[in-house]
Design an enzyme around this catalytic site. Structure first.
Site, PDB file in Angstrom:
ATOM      1  N   ILE A 155       0.851  -1.208   0.000  1.00  0.00           N
ATOM      2  CA  ILE A 155       0.000   0.000   0.000  1.00  0.00           C
ATOM      3  C   ILE A 155       0.879   1.248   0.000  1.00  0.00           C
ATOM      4  O   ILE A 155       0.620   2.206  -0.732  1.00  0.00           O
ATOM      5  CB  ILE A 155      -0.988  -0.009   1.185  1.00  0.00           C
ATOM      6  CG1 ILE A 155      -1.892  -1.252   1.118  1.00  0.00           C
ATOM      7  CG2 ILE A 155      -1.846   1.255   1.189  1.00  0.00           C
ATOM      8  CD1 ILE A 155      -2.777  -1.475   2.330  1.00  0.00           C
ATOM      9  N   ARG A 183      11.052  -1.289   7.921  1.00  0.00           N
ATOM     10  CA  ARG A 183      11.979  -2.177   8.642  1.00  0.00           C
ATOM     11  C   ARG A 183      13.209  -2.462   7.791  1.00  0.00           C
ATOM     12  O   ARG A 183      14.322  -2.513   8.264  1.00  0.00           O
ATOM     13  CB  ARG A 183      11.282  -3.509   8.968  1.00  0.00           C
ATOM     14  CG  ARG A 183      10.687  -3.543  10.352  1.00  0.00           C
ATOM     15  CD  ARG A 183       9.999  -4.839  10.578  1.00  0.00           C
ATOM     16  NE  ARG A 183       9.129  -5.161   9.438  1.00  0.00           N
ATOM     17  CZ  ARG A 183       8.357  -6.223   9.355  1.00  0.00           C
ATOM     18  NH1 ARG A 183       8.333  -7.085  10.323  1.00  0.00           N
ATOM     19  NH2 ARG A 183       7.590  -6.431   8.301  1.00  0.00           N
ATOM     20  N   ARG A 214      -3.568   1.467  11.795  1.00  0.00           N
ATOM     21  CA  ARG A 214      -4.392   1.104  12.935  1.00  0.00           C
ATOM     22  C   ARG A 214      -4.277   2.223  13.974  1.00  0.00           C
ATOM     23  O   ARG A 214      -3.210   2.829  14.114  1.00  0.00           O
ATOM     24  CB  ARG A 214      -3.914  -0.219  13.571  1.00  0.00           C
ATOM     25  CG  ARG A 214      -4.225  -1.468  12.748  1.00  0.00           C
ATOM     26  CD  ARG A 214      -5.717  -1.783  12.692  1.00  0.00           C
ATOM     27  NE  ARG A 214      -6.014  -2.982  11.931  1.00  0.00           N
ATOM     28  CZ  ARG A 214      -6.298  -3.006  10.625  1.00  0.00           C
ATOM     29  NH1 ARG A 214      -6.333  -1.890   9.928  1.00  0.00           N
ATOM     30  NH2 ARG A 214      -6.576  -4.146  10.020  1.00  0.00           N
ATOM     31  N   GLU A 218     -12.849   1.941  17.948  1.00  0.00           N
ATOM     32  CA  GLU A 218     -13.773   2.167  16.819  1.00  0.00           C
ATOM     33  C   GLU A 218     -15.111   1.511  17.146  1.00  0.00           C
ATOM     34  O   GLU A 218     -15.113   0.390  17.678  1.00  0.00           O
ATOM     35  CB  GLU A 218     -13.184   1.563  15.542  1.00  0.00           C
ATOM     36  CG  GLU A 218     -11.873   2.261  15.160  1.00  0.00           C
ATOM     37  CD  GLU A 218     -11.229   1.704  13.895  1.00  0.00           C
ATOM     38  OE1 GLU A 218     -11.783   0.767  13.303  1.00  0.00           O
ATOM     39  OE2 GLU A 218     -10.166   2.211  13.513  1.00  0.00           O
ATOM     40  N   HIS A 253     -13.015   4.205   9.086  1.00  0.00           N
ATOM     41  CA  HIS A 253     -12.233   3.015   8.681  1.00  0.00           C
ATOM     42  C   HIS A 253     -12.754   2.427   7.361  1.00  0.00           C
ATOM     43  O   HIS A 253     -13.255   1.303   7.317  1.00  0.00           O
ATOM     44  CB  HIS A 253     -12.254   1.952   9.796  1.00  0.00           C
ATOM     45  CG  HIS A 253     -11.108   1.005   9.705  1.00  0.00           C
ATOM     46  ND1 HIS A 253     -10.559   0.360  10.797  1.00  0.00           N
ATOM     47  CD2 HIS A 253     -10.389   0.555   8.630  1.00  0.00           C
ATOM     48  CE1 HIS A 253      -9.574  -0.419  10.413  1.00  0.00           C
ATOM     49  NE2 HIS A 253      -9.446  -0.331   9.091  1.00  0.00           N
ATOM     50  N   ILE A 254     -12.608   3.228   6.311  1.00  0.00           N
ATOM     51  CA  ILE A 254     -13.139   2.824   5.004  1.00  0.00           C
ATOM     52  C   ILE A 254     -12.032   2.609   3.967  1.00  0.00           C
ATOM     53  O   ILE A 254     -12.286   2.660   2.764  1.00  0.00           O
ATOM     54  CB  ILE A 254     -14.168   3.845   4.457  1.00  0.00           C
ATOM     55  CG1 ILE A 254     -13.558   5.261   4.390  1.00  0.00           C
ATOM     56  CG2 ILE A 254     -15.447   3.825   5.291  1.00  0.00           C
ATOM     57  CD1 ILE A 254     -14.375   6.237   3.554  1.00  0.00           C
ATOM     58  N   GLY A 255     -10.804   2.362   4.454  1.00  0.00           N
ATOM     59  CA  GLY A 255      -9.656   2.244   3.545  1.00  0.00           C
ATOM     60  C   GLY A 255      -9.905   1.385   2.314  1.00  0.00           C
ATOM     61  O   GLY A 255      -9.614   1.775   1.186  1.00  0.00           O
TER      62      GLY A 255
HETATM   63  C1  DGY Z   1      -7.358  -3.805   6.434  1.00  0.00           C
HETATM   64  O1  DGY Z   1      -7.668  -4.558   5.512  1.00  0.00           O
HETATM   65  O2  DGY Z   1      -6.569  -4.128   7.317  1.00  0.00           O
HETATM   66  C2  DGY Z   1      -7.985  -2.461   6.412  1.00  0.00           C
HETATM   67  O3  DGY Z   1      -7.763  -1.783   7.582  1.00  0.00           O
HETATM   68  C3  DGY Z   1      -9.454  -2.574   6.098  1.00  0.00           C
HETATM   69  O4  DGY Z   1      -9.939  -1.377   5.554  1.00  0.00           O
END
Ligand code: DGY
Length: 322
Positions: free
Chosen positions: A159, A179, A239, A268, A287-289
């Site tokens: 990501i 890391r 997170r 959350e 939390h809509i990633g």
């Molecule tokens: C994940 O997949 O870990 C994300 O936080 C979900 O949106």
């Protein structure tokens, strides 16, 4: 022959779970936004061969010791900090997650959060919706540029790299901390490796995409925010527990940093009365990633395929390896 039993802890699309209905008796918690109560989850897990879980379900030692038949847990997320993977493996339970499939969708949201926070998009949209737009003004809702600025990515996994790729289009200077160094990504994306503190000091946007582990818990604390530029914007799509939220609040109020775009929180759902949410320089999302239809359906399908593979005695597609 007795069919295996699968419990799904949240209402999901049955169409995407077809591989499971073909091989097992499937039981699904019927609510989408109300989590399955813990007691019921323990009861269901006690009789299940497979579980399809959400990041809000705690799959811990207590659950795993009572789940005698359990063979596989497929988590509808790339993150798996809600699961005691070591205890699961010791109990012979395979844990799977949903990497790759959500990379671009989560990177899009991350970039959206960068733009929304820097350019004050939520505030601006509300000015129109609330009928507060009086006239065009030279500095009305002026924000900060994103293009040509320095982006610091903490956690250069898939990501992180996808966010960096988007940043190249905005001609940003890209720094990262991870890391381990990733020389291939450095060349492909024109990114420069930095120490954590160097990145904090130099970045206009500090983007947190590192997984939650014992090492990253509260990585972003008073000390980290003090190192950032006063004009810096902090973005978290990882997170909530990677951040000390009280320290973040203090940094935002005292002007130690300029703003924050947050998709994740320690607890959350975060209430609207939470001090962080009430700040004007914070964009807060629920939390809509990875929340696009395409991606969430793909994640459900991948979870189903992982569970079906394990129950059919085959290798899962995306097991979590410690
Ligand atoms: C994940 O997949 O870990 C994300 O936080 C979900 O949106």
């Amino acid at each position: 022959m007795k069919r295996p039993k699968i419990f799904i802890t949240r209402k999901c699309s049955e169409q995407q779970l077809q591989p499971l209905y073909e091989i097992a008796d499937v039981d699904m918690w019927p609510e989408e936004e109300i989590p399955c109560p813990r007691e019921l989850l323990l009861e269901k897990a006690g009789d299940a061969d497979g579980l399809l879980t959400m990041l809000s379900d705690s799959i811990d030692q207590e659950l795993l010791t009572t789940a005698n038949k359990l063979k596989v847990v497929a988590n509808l997320a790339v993150g798996f900090d809600n699961i005691d993977v070591q205890a699961a493996n010791e109990n012979g339970v395979v844990v799977c997650n949903t990497p790759d499939i959500l990379t671009d969708t989560t990177a899009d949201l991350t970039f959206g959060l960068i733009l929304s926070t820097a350019r004050r998009l939520m505030e601006a949209a509300n000015v129109v919706k609330n009928d507060q737009w009086k006239s065009w003004g030279p500095l009305l809702l002026a924000g900060h540029d994103v293009h040509h600025k320095t982006l610091g990515i903490v956690g250069m996994g898939n990501i992180g790299q996808a966010v960096a790729k988007r940043a190249t289009g905005f001609e940003m200077n890209i720094l990262y901390h991870n890391r381990s160094k990733n020389e291939e990504a450095e060349q492909r994306l024109g990114a420069t490796y930095c120490t954590f503190y160097e990145l904090l000091e130099k970045s206009d946007f500090v983007v947190c995409l590192t997984p939650l582990t014992t090492e990253t818990k509260e990585l972003f604390n008073k000390d980290a925010f003090n190192k950032m530029k006063k004009s810096a914007i902090f973005i978290n799509v990882s997170r909530g527990a990677v951040v000390n939220e009280e320290d973040l609040y203090d940094a935002l109020v005292s002007g130690e940093i300029a703003g924050a775009g947050l998709d994740v929180f320690l607890h959350e759902p975060i209430p609207s009365s939470h001090p962080l949410v009430s700040l004007q320089n914070v964009v807060a999302l629920p939390h809509i990633g990875s929340a696009s239809y395409e991606t969430r359906y793909g994640m459900m399908n991948l979870c189903a395929s992982n569970i079906a593979a394990v129950l059919n005695g085959k290798d899962p597609y995306t097991p979590v390896r410690l």
